[in-house]
Design a protein around this motif. Sequence first.
Motif, PDB file in Angstrom:
ATOM      1  N   VAL A 361      -4.315 -10.185   4.473  1.00 42.12           N
ATOM      2  CA  VAL A 361      -4.047 -10.797   3.172  1.00 42.12           C
ATOM      3  C   VAL A 361      -5.352 -10.953   2.411  1.00 42.12           C
ATOM      4  O   VAL A 361      -6.358 -11.394   2.960  1.00 42.12           O
ATOM      5  CB  VAL A 361      -3.372 -12.181   3.334  1.00 42.12           C
ATOM      6  CG1 VAL A 361      -3.099 -12.804   1.963  1.00 42.12           C
ATOM      7  CG2 VAL A 361      -2.099 -12.063   4.148  1.00 42.12           C
ATOM      8  N   CYS A 362      -5.328 -10.574   1.156  1.00 47.76           N
ATOM      9  CA  CYS A 362      -6.486 -10.729   0.272  1.00 47.76           C
ATOM     10  C   CYS A 362      -5.969 -11.300  -1.047  1.00 47.76           C
ATOM     11  O   CYS A 362      -5.232 -10.626  -1.771  1.00 47.76           O
ATOM     12  CB  CYS A 362      -7.181  -9.392   0.056  1.00 47.76           C
ATOM     13  SG  CYS A 362      -8.637  -9.482  -0.997  1.00 47.76           S
ATOM     14  N   GLU A 363      -6.323 -12.531  -1.350  1.00 49.60           N
ATOM     15  CA  GLU A 363      -5.821 -13.144  -2.574  1.00 49.60           C
ATOM     16  C   GLU A 363      -6.959 -13.793  -3.352  1.00 49.60           C
ATOM     17  O   GLU A 363      -7.944 -14.255  -2.775  1.00 49.60           O
ATOM     18  CB  GLU A 363      -4.737 -14.173  -2.274  1.00 49.60           C
ATOM     19  CG  GLU A 363      -5.145 -15.313  -1.371  1.00 49.60           C
ATOM     20  CD  GLU A 363      -3.989 -16.279  -1.128  1.00 49.60           C
ATOM     21  OE1 GLU A 363      -3.545 -16.914  -2.117  1.00 49.60           O
ATOM     22  OE2 GLU A 363      -3.527 -16.394   0.021  1.00 49.60           O
ATOM     23  N   GLU A 364      -6.798 -13.786  -4.673  1.00 50.12           N
ATOM     24  CA  GLU A 364      -7.827 -14.323  -5.559  1.00 50.12           C
ATOM     25  C   GLU A 364      -7.360 -15.640  -6.163  1.00 50.12           C
ATOM     26  O   GLU A 364      -6.182 -15.803  -6.502  1.00 50.12           O
ATOM     27  CB  GLU A 364      -8.158 -13.314  -6.665  1.00 50.12           C
ATOM     28  CG  GLU A 364      -8.782 -12.039  -6.116  1.00 50.12           C
ATOM     29  CD  GLU A 364      -9.114 -11.031  -7.204  1.00 50.12           C
ATOM     30  OE1 GLU A 364      -8.614 -11.213  -8.351  1.00 50.12           O
ATOM     31  OE2 GLU A 364      -9.865 -10.083  -6.925  1.00 50.12           O
ATOM     32  N   ARG A 423     -12.297 -14.671  -3.878  1.00 50.79           N
ATOM     33  CA  ARG A 423     -11.376 -13.775  -3.181  1.00 50.79           C
ATOM     34  C   ARG A 423     -11.358 -14.185  -1.705  1.00 50.79           C
ATOM     35  O   ARG A 423     -12.398 -14.158  -1.030  1.00 50.79           O
ATOM     36  CB  ARG A 423     -11.817 -12.329  -3.336  1.00 50.79           C
ATOM     37  CG  ARG A 423     -10.865 -11.322  -2.687  1.00 50.79           C
ATOM     38  CD  ARG A 423     -11.342  -9.886  -2.906  1.00 50.79           C
ATOM     39  NE  ARG A 423     -11.343  -9.532  -4.313  1.00 50.79           N
ATOM     40  CZ  ARG A 423     -12.398  -9.015  -4.955  1.00 50.79           C
ATOM     41  NH1 ARG A 423     -13.537  -8.799  -4.307  1.00 50.79           N
ATOM     42  NH2 ARG A 423     -12.308  -8.699  -6.230  1.00 50.79           N
TER      43      ARG A 423
END
Length: 474
Positions: A361-364, A423
Motif C-alpha cells: 500500500v502506498c498512500e499520500e 507518502r
Amino acid sequence: MDAPTPLPSLIRKKRDGERLEDAEIRSFVRGVTEGTAQQGQIGAMLMAIRLQGMEEGETLALTQAMASSGRTLAWPPAWHGLLVDKHSTGGVGDKVSLALAPALAACGCKVPMISGRGLGHTGGTLDKLEAIPGFRVSQSPEEVTAGAPPRHRCPQMQHILARVGCCIVGQSAELVPADRVLYGLRDVTATVDSLPLITASILSKKAAERLSALVLDVKFGEAALYPTQESARELAQSLVQVGTHLGIRTAALLTRMEQPLGRAVGNALEVLEALECLEGAGPPDLRHLVTALGGVLLWQCGLAAGAEQGRERLARALDDGSALATFEAMLGAQGVPPDTARDLCAGTPAQRRQLLGEAKVCEELPAPQEGWVQQVRALPVARVLHGLGAGRARAGDPVNPRVGAELLVGTGQHLRAGQPWLRVHHEGTLGAEGRRELQDALRLGPEPPQDQPPLVAETILPSGSLPGPCRDSQ
C-alpha cells in the motif's frame, strides 16, 4: 588479577556516594562477565551509579574494564592512525553511516564500523543494510592473523578492510560481553539515562575496536535521547573526555533531531536515499551531516589540514563516484550477489525499488489547509511507522523493511489545501488515529518561517586542545 571484592560492599559504597577504586570496578565487571554476580546485585549497582553518578576517573575505569571483558580487535601496523569510526545516539531517518563509511574509505581511512539495530522509534543501521538482499551483518569469527593471541584475533573484518576499506557489522558475542549484560539490564532497571553508563557502553566497544579516531553524533530535540542542547552537551563532553583518555582522538557534534534527517524514513527507503547521497545528490541536510562528520575524522587522522578541508575532500569522494564504488565493493564483500550490488548502485530509481521490494500500500496524505511549512515533526512520523512494522518494541522483534514514509515537502515550502505532503508505504491499515497523528506532525503557518537554526549546533573537542593528526600527512 585483582582479588575479588564482595559485591554487597561495593554496592553499599557507591550507594553512599563514595568513589570506587579501579580494582573494585574491575572486580564488579569481572563478576558481570563471569556470571558470579547475581542479577539483583547488578541491578542494585546500576541504580547506585544512576543515583550517585561517577567521577570521570571512575567512568574511564568502567569503560576500560568493559572493553577488556572480551576479545579486542588487532590490525596491521600499517593501518595505525587510519582506523576510524562514527557513533550516533539515534534519530529518525538517520542513514548517515551508509554513506559515510564508504566515503571515508574512499579517502584512505579504514572503517571497521560496528553498528546496532533499531529499538523503539529510532532506526538501526544494521536493519537498513539487511533490507538489501544477501547483506550479512555477521562475519566469520575465524582467525586470520596467524599466531595472534586468542583475545586479539581479528575476524573476517580484516579481509574486508584490506580489500574494500570499510565494513559495517554487528557486535559479536565475544566483543565486550560485559556490555551485553549491562545493556540488557539497564532497560528493566530504569537506568538507561545514566551518563557514566551510556559513556562506558558506547566507548567500551570503540576501545575494543582499537580505533585511532572517533566522531560522535550526539542528537538533541523532541525525537532524540536528550531533549535539550545542554543535556546533549553534557553527554558529548563525557564521551570526548573519556575517549581521549583511552587514546582515541575523539570529537562530538551536537545535531538537531526535531525533523527527520533527509526526506525518507524506513529501512528500504533510507537505503535508496543513501544511494542518492553516494551519487553526489540527495537531500542537502543529509549530505551536510555526512561531510561534517567525515571532515572532522579526516582532520583527526591527518588526511586533511583542517575540518573544512576534510569536508571538501569527503564531498569530492561523493561527487566523483569513488564513494559509491566503495559501497558497491562493500556490499559484495558482505554477501550481496555481484549482479544485485551492481544493479543497486548503477540502476535507475525504479530498478532499485524493485530490488529492495515495495510495500503493498502506498498512500499520500493531503495538507489539511493552506500555509507555509514551519516544521515536520519527526517523532509522530516515527511512532506511526513503528506501529506499522518499521520498528521493534524489544530486541529480537522482526521489522518490515518496506514500511516507511517519504516527505514530499520541506521547511519553508508553501502548500495548498489538499496538496500531498507525505507518502506512506505500509502493508496494513493506517487507520484514522494514525492519520491524525501524522497530520499533527505537519506544522503550517500563515507566513514563511524565520531563519532555521543550523543542523550542527556545536562541536565538542578535547579540553584545551584541537583534534590534531594521528599521523603525518603524506
